[in-house]
Design a protein around this motif. Structure first.
Motif, PDB file in Angstrom:
ATOM      1  N   SER B   8       0.878  -1.076   0.032  1.00 35.18           N
ATOM      2  CA  SER B   8      -0.048   0.057  -0.211  1.00 35.18           C
ATOM      3  C   SER B   8       0.950   1.118   0.032  1.00 35.18           C
ATOM      4  O   SER B   8       2.224   1.260   0.094  1.00 35.18           O
ATOM      5  CB  SER B   8      -0.756   0.066   1.341  1.00 35.18           C
ATOM      6  N   LYS B   9       0.142   2.422  -0.202  1.00 36.72           N
ATOM      7  CA  LYS B   9       1.013   3.703  -0.402  1.00 36.72           C
ATOM      8  C   LYS B   9       1.641   3.971   1.125  1.00 36.72           C
ATOM      9  O   LYS B   9       1.045   3.918   1.900  1.00 36.72           O
ATOM     10  CB  LYS B   9       0.074   4.664  -0.754  1.00 36.72           C
ATOM     11  N   VAL B  12       0.819   9.282   2.854  1.00 42.40           N
ATOM     12  CA  VAL B  12      -0.629   9.604   2.296  1.00 42.40           C
ATOM     13  C   VAL B  12      -0.313  11.246   1.967  1.00 42.40           C
ATOM     14  O   VAL B  12       0.508  11.857   2.512  1.00 42.40           O
ATOM     15  CB  VAL B  12      -1.494   9.517   3.216  1.00 42.40           C
ATOM     16  N   ASP B  55      -8.413  -0.503  10.396  1.00 39.88           N
ATOM     17  CA  ASP B  55      -7.689  -0.216   9.664  1.00 39.88           C
ATOM     18  C   ASP B  55      -6.480   0.711  10.139  1.00 39.88           C
ATOM     19  O   ASP B  55      -5.279   0.729   9.811  1.00 39.88           O
ATOM     20  CB  ASP B  55      -7.961   0.691   8.269  1.00 39.88           C
ATOM     21  N   TYR B  60      -1.989   0.960   9.688  1.00 40.66           N
ATOM     22  CA  TYR B  60      -0.991   1.896   9.516  1.00 40.66           C
ATOM     23  C   TYR B  60      -0.015   1.714  10.976  1.00 40.66           C
ATOM     24  O   TYR B  60       1.257   1.871  10.703  1.00 40.66           O
ATOM     25  CB  TYR B  60      -1.572   3.258   9.917  1.00 40.66           C
ATOM     26  N   ARG B 185      -7.900  10.828   8.462  1.00 39.46           N
ATOM     27  CA  ARG B 185      -6.879  11.374   7.247  1.00 39.46           C
ATOM     28  C   ARG B 185      -5.817  12.333   7.905  1.00 39.46           C
ATOM     29  O   ARG B 185      -4.779  12.257   7.674  1.00 39.46           O
ATOM     30  CB  ARG B 185      -7.789  12.249   6.089  1.00 39.46           C
ATOM     31  N   GLY B 263      -8.015  -3.396   0.352  1.00 39.83           N
ATOM     32  CA  GLY B 263      -6.756  -2.911   0.526  1.00 39.83           C
ATOM     33  C   GLY B 263      -6.468  -2.191   1.641  1.00 39.83           C
ATOM     34  O   GLY B 263      -6.998  -1.163   2.120  1.00 39.83           O
ATOM     35  N   ARG B 266      -5.394   1.943   3.502  1.00 43.97           N
ATOM     36  CA  ARG B 266      -5.797   3.305   2.654  1.00 43.97           C
ATOM     37  C   ARG B 266      -6.930   3.832   3.004  1.00 43.97           C
ATOM     38  O   ARG B 266      -7.525   4.673   2.166  1.00 43.97           O
ATOM     39  CB  ARG B 266      -6.061   2.591   1.318  1.00 43.97           C
ATOM     40  N   GLY B 269     -10.071   2.302   1.616  1.00 40.98           N
ATOM     41  CA  GLY B 269     -10.334   0.938   1.506  1.00 40.98           C
ATOM     42  C   GLY B 269     -11.457   0.266   2.402  1.00 40.98           C
ATOM     43  O   GLY B 269     -12.260  -0.655   2.150  1.00 40.98           O
ATOM     44  N   GLY B 309      -3.218  -5.744  -1.876  1.00 42.22           N
ATOM     45  CA  GLY B 309      -3.747  -4.381  -2.058  1.00 42.22           C
ATOM     46  C   GLY B 309      -5.264  -4.556  -2.192  1.00 42.22           C
ATOM     47  O   GLY B 309      -5.602  -3.178  -2.405  1.00 42.22           O
ATOM     48  N   ASP B 316      -5.653   0.728  -8.552  1.00 42.83           N
ATOM     49  CA  ASP B 316      -4.336   1.468  -8.738  1.00 42.83           C
ATOM     50  C   ASP B 316      -3.677   0.830  -9.866  1.00 42.83           C
ATOM     51  O   ASP B 316      -3.030   1.729 -10.785  1.00 42.83           O
ATOM     52  CB  ASP B 316      -3.557   1.369  -7.550  1.00 42.83           C
TER      53      ASP B 316
END
Lengths: 390, 330, 292
Positions: B8-9, B12, B55, B60, B185, B263, B266, B269, B309, B316
């Motif tokens: 995953s990214k 962010v 999540d 994270y 976020r 995912g 995210r 997700g 993902g 993506d």
């Protein structure tokens, strides 16, 4: 140019489902929304309700007073929040006139607010918790009140000369409600409770509890264990110690006729106090069982779940067949139900002002019969009124 | 096979892009287009918030817990008990319930978060099972098996009454989802969020540079518990009922499936996963309920096997592939 | 005094037989997690499948009891080989999370399949004649079935011990656990080794499910229902410590039985509290150190 047909078909296919529900409750169709566990650990309830409902429709046809009866089933998998949401959708989207089912009391309790807002007569097929009825004036209890069952069992114990009893219940709400009903009647009429055990729901091996019962050597074991794996394990553990042979072990729905084969013969001599047995000799019951077998195979057997679906349908038929068959005024329907008596397969029942049933209770014993082990009726306690039998 | 999380990214974006408004536009459109399905929509919002909370910890911070349903249940029962004792203002109830859940996370975090991996999973499972059992026994508080029914709440902002058509409930839950998402976020794109990802990727390195690892983990654990508590309180408010199912361990397992499906790590997700999962569950149950578990199992196996993902990761890859195509064309 | 003796004997006999069933089911997971480092949450599914195969063979085909046990084990072992090549081989070296999710997916598939094939209710088990009834041990009676379980459990222990301590297969397995790369360097086919170990573990789970079906009833949710108990045994014995897992399984059986006999109101909590406290105290298991 020739691509409009598939596009039109696609649009119609998308619109059709909504068209069906958009058609408001016309005078022609009467809809019953059945909410409860159709899958998951309690799936047997939904399955047997359906059998009961379809058996009634097979006996009486599906049209009453010019109106067709339609049944919509919705699966909660036993989750009360889902029950509430599905009830809400049945009321606002499908515009049902009646609601029924609710396998577990939390499902019924969660849906009460919807039922009250919409004033929909709701048949609790077998929910037995005392907590449910006060929540809505539109609930009709078609099964039994578990506390009353306890009191009846206590009375029969004393009548049979058993003054020392052991209470063994599953450690959750209905178990405690039952224990309270039994204990209060028993001790106020001269009985002695030797010991009381609340068995955790996550119990795998029941032998410690059978051991405790054996050690206390009571005359009467009053039991409430949910049907399915826990009931099978508990009864087998008792049988392995010979307790079933030498003591009166009395439950209610642990070993219904359709479930007896699960016990591998260990359930012989198991007693139960309940309001229905498939071996009852009433003409209505004979018709019930015969039609059930015609529809679902010669080995099919009804339980209290099956009966709940069957009798609720009978009540709906009664409401729709009167006068114009007006089902729009929920309060009026409820008033017409109170005091109504009819012949159920279990015998004659009357709807009390508390909207619970005044019915006969029976004592059953599992015995060998021509068709293998069956619950045989050995005693009857007539016309029990949940409001007064304490 | 690389970890689904790793793909995953890692960082962010700081700025909110306009694409992020798309899900909410869809949700508002849903309100107008499918008003008969609002109860389902409300349930999806509540589940999405819970999945989001999971999540935060798993995606994270790398804290794998199977017991997050405890905080959901604490939030739900707190809201229910507040209502029962006469306090009916909905927004403050949610905040209070979230605070109670976060409080319990602050209590248990310092002890539990010393563990990692399998031991942590086992202990969180154990704790969730104990709490679930305890709630059953403490029936004088929780209503036991029968639950706490008939919860009544005042109209939201004294204007929007709770109605049987579920309109207020839906918009209210959606608003909370929006708020929670903004909070998440912000946290995740702050330096605190970066530190968390550092811990997840290499805890030893973080300790070596002097990061207060345990307190940071406890902080995110408490935040996530608060979010789960928000979901629980909304559950109580939209249903008017709380029962033992609010503490059921299954919820955590299914929420985990949701965030993996679309995912991990995210945030969106969690929302996409909740929508997909609940819609599939709803339609599958209408058709043939027996195949429901089978379908979920197959989805899980396929996602873990093929699509690291999840759905968003696949999207993506698709958009990256399209971009490359367009570039080579030019 | 006699009461205390009788209770103690009860806890001993019933706790040990219960613990041995847990051991037979859990040992496969101990092997898988310890040797192959895979969190196989679908282990309970192998036990369930073994149970269902054995019971349905007895009901439908009228096979003799012991033959159904063998058939169930063989079929599940073959199934596990297929699954290992298809699914589990991807999980070596994957993160715990991925393993959990994949095996959970397998669990759900099995639960769904069982519901479709056998219905949602308990699947009835009929014990063969020679296992019914009970014997008088002087102080108390004890079921023949439980005596059979104890004997079978001890036989499994002896066979496993012989396998791991006395055969070259066992030696190679222990070598591969200690250091996989060196084992490969000296020519041990580690992949094939793991495949065989996985098969043994799954076969044992099937045996446990089949033999234990009279104690742990067969129903669609079996894989999830007893997962917790199995995980408790595996976690407390230290993820791979086979010798320890026998002791732990029996201790779990004894404590659970004693707990429910003596403090029934809290019997349900004892096992979970034990897990929580012991894991916090010794995260790597009670007998840390990974020699099998």
């Amino acid at each position: 140019m020739d691509s409009w047909a598939p596009r039109l078909a696609a649009v119609l296919l998308c619109v059709l489902p909504f068209a069906g529900s958009a058609a408001a409750a016309e005078k022609s169709t009467v809809k019953l929304g059945v909410v409860g566990p159709l899958t998951g650990p309690f799936a047997v309830m939904g399955e047997q309700w359906r059998q009961g409902i379809e058996t009634y429709l097979a006996v009486h046809g599906d049209t009453v007073n010019g109106r067709k009866i339609e049944v919509i089933y919705r699966d909660t998998t036993g989750n009360p929040a889902t029950a509430k949401q599905l009830t809400q959708e049945l009321v606002t989207r499908d515009k049902v006139q009646f609601l029924g089912g609710y396998g577990l009391s939390p499902e019924a309790n969660a849906s009460a607010s919807i039922v009250n807002s919409a004033k929909i007569p709701t048949f609790l097929f077998h929910v037995a918790s005392p907590s449910s009825m006060p929540l809505s004036p539109y609930f009709v209890r078609v099964g039994q009140n578990i506390a009353t069952n306890g009191a009846v069992s206590a009375q029969w114990a004393l009548k049979s000369g058993k003054t020392k009893a052991y209470i063994a219940i599953a450690d959750y709400g209905p178990g405690h409600d039952f224990a309270k009903g039994f204990r209060e009647y028993y001790t106020s009429h001269g009985g002695e409770i030797v010991r009381e055990d609340a068995i955790p729901l996550n119990t795998v091996d029941f032998s410690p509890f059978a051991e405790r019962i054996d050690a206390a050597a009571p005359q009467y074991v009053s039991m409430f264990i949910p049907p399915g794996a826990p009931a099978v394990s508990m009864v087998k553990a008792l049988a392995a110690r010979g307790i079933l042979a030498k003591t009166l072990v009395v439950g209610q729905g642990e070993a219904e006729d359709p479930d007896i084969h699960l016990f591998d013969g260990a359930v012989l001599n198991f007693h139960s106090v309940i309001y229905y047995s498939s071996t009852l000799e009433t003409p209505e019951n004979k018709r019930f069982v015969e039609t059930l077998r015609t529809k679902f195979g010669p080995k099919a057997l009804p339980s209290t779940f099956t009966l709940g679906g069957y009798d609720s349908m009978a009540l709906i038929f009664k409401i729709v067949s009167e006068g114009e068959g007006d089902t729009t005024d929920g309060d009026k329907v409820m008033r017409s139900l109170v005091g109504y008596s009819y012949e159920s397969p279990r015998g004659q029942v009357t709807i009390a002002p508390s909207r619970e049933l005044i019915e006969d209770f029976i004592v059953r014993r599992v015995e060998k019969s021509g068709e293998g082990l069956r619950n045989v009726v050995i005693d009857t306690i007539p016309r029990v009124d949940p409001a007064t039998f304490k | 096979m690389t970890l689904a999380i790793e793909s995953s990214k890692a960082l962010v974006q700081y700025r909110f892009s306009t694409y992020e408004l798309i899900p909410f536009a869809v949700a508002i459109a849903f309100y107008f287009v499918l008003p008969d399905y609002l109860p389902l929509g409300t349930a999806i919002c509540v589940t999405a918030i819970f999945a989001l909370s999971l999540d935060l910890v798993i995606g994270y911070a790398g804290i794998v817990t199977l017991g997050h349903s405890v905080f959901f249940g604490i939030g739900a029962y707190s809201a229910a008990l507040l209502s029962r004792s006469g306090w009916g203002e909905p927004v403050s109830t949610v905040i209070a319930a979230a605070a109670v859940a976060a409080f319990f996370a602050l209590l248990s975090g310092p002890l539990l978060l010393r563990l990692r991996g399998l031991p942590l999973i086992m202990v969180t499972l154990g704790v969730a099972s104990v709490v679930s059992e305890a709630a059953n026994k403490l029936s004088w508080l929780t209503g036991g098996n029968d639950g706490l029914p008939g919860l009544i709440f005042d109209p939201v902002f004294k204007m929007f009454a709770w109605s049987i058509d579920g309109k207020t409930a839906y918009l209210y839950a959606l608003a909370w989802l929006f708020v929670v998402l903004i909070v998440a976020r912000t946290v995740v794109s702050s330096s605190f969020g970066v530190a968390l990802q550092g811990i997840r990727q290499n805890e030893l390195r973080m300790r070596l540079i002097g990061a207060p690892v345990l307190s940071q983990l406890v902080a995110v654990y408490a935040l996530s518990a608060g979010v789960a508590g928000v979901a629980g309180a909304l559950y109580a408010q939209s249903n008017g009922f709380v029962g033992l199912e609010a503490l059921s361990v299954d919820q955590g397992v299914f929420a985990l499936a949701m965030i993996v499906l679309s995912g991990i790590g995210r945030l969106y997700g969690a929302i996409v996963g909740a929508v997909v999962y609940m819609v599939v569950q709803y339609t599958a149950q209408q058709w043939d309920p027996y195949y429901w578990m089978l379908a979920i199992g197959v989805m899980l196996v396929l996602v873990v096997r093929f699509s690291k993902g999840g759905i968003l990761g696949a999207l993506d890859a698709l958009s990256a592939g399209l971009k490359r195509r367009m570039e080579t064309r030019l | 005094m006699e009461q205390i003796l009788s209770a103690a004997l009860f806890v001993l006999l019933y706790g040990v037989s219960y613990g041995l069933v847990l051991f037979i089911i859990a040992i496969g997971l101990v092997i898988t997690m310890g040797l192959m480092q895979i969190v196989n949450l679908a282990h309970g599914a192998f036990a369930a499948i073994g149970g269902y195969i054995a019971v349905s063979l007895m009901n439908a085909a009228g096979m003799p009891y012991l033959a159904t046990l063998c058939a169930a084990v063989v079929m599940v072992v073959l199934l596990s080989f297929v699954l290992e090549r298809l699914i589990y081989v991807r999980l070596y070296g994957a993160s715990h999370l991925d393993q959990i999710l994949m095996t959970l997916g397998v669990n759900f598939i099995v639960i769904g399949a069982i519901t479709i094939l056998f219905g949602p209710n308990v699947y009835p088990v009929k014990l063969p004649g020679f296992l019914q009834g009970s014997v008088d041990l002087g102080l108390r009676r004890f079921e023949v079935y439980r005596i059979f379980v104890i004997c079978l459990g001890l036989a499994v222990v002896v066979c496993l011990w012989a396998l791991f301590e006395r055969t070259s297969f066992g030696a190679k397995l222990r070598a591969a656990v200690d250091n996989r790369s060196i084992a490969q360097v000296i020519g041990i086919d580690v992949d094939r080794l793991f495949l065989l170990a996985f098969g043994i573990g799954s076969g044992l789970a099937a045996l446990g499910g089949a033999v234990g079906a009279a104690m742990l009833p067969l129903e669609p949710y079996y894989p999830m229902k007893y997962l917790m108990l199995v995980l408790v045994v595996v976690a407390l014995s230290g993820y791979g410590n086979i010798r320890a897992s026998l002791g732990v399984a029996i201790i779990v059986g004894l404590i659970d039985t004693a707990g429910r006999l003596l403090v029934p109101a809290f019997g349900g909590f004892v096992i979970y509290l034990l897990l929580i406290l012991l894991t916090i105290w010794r995260p790597d298991g009670l007998f840390a150190g990974r020699a099998p």
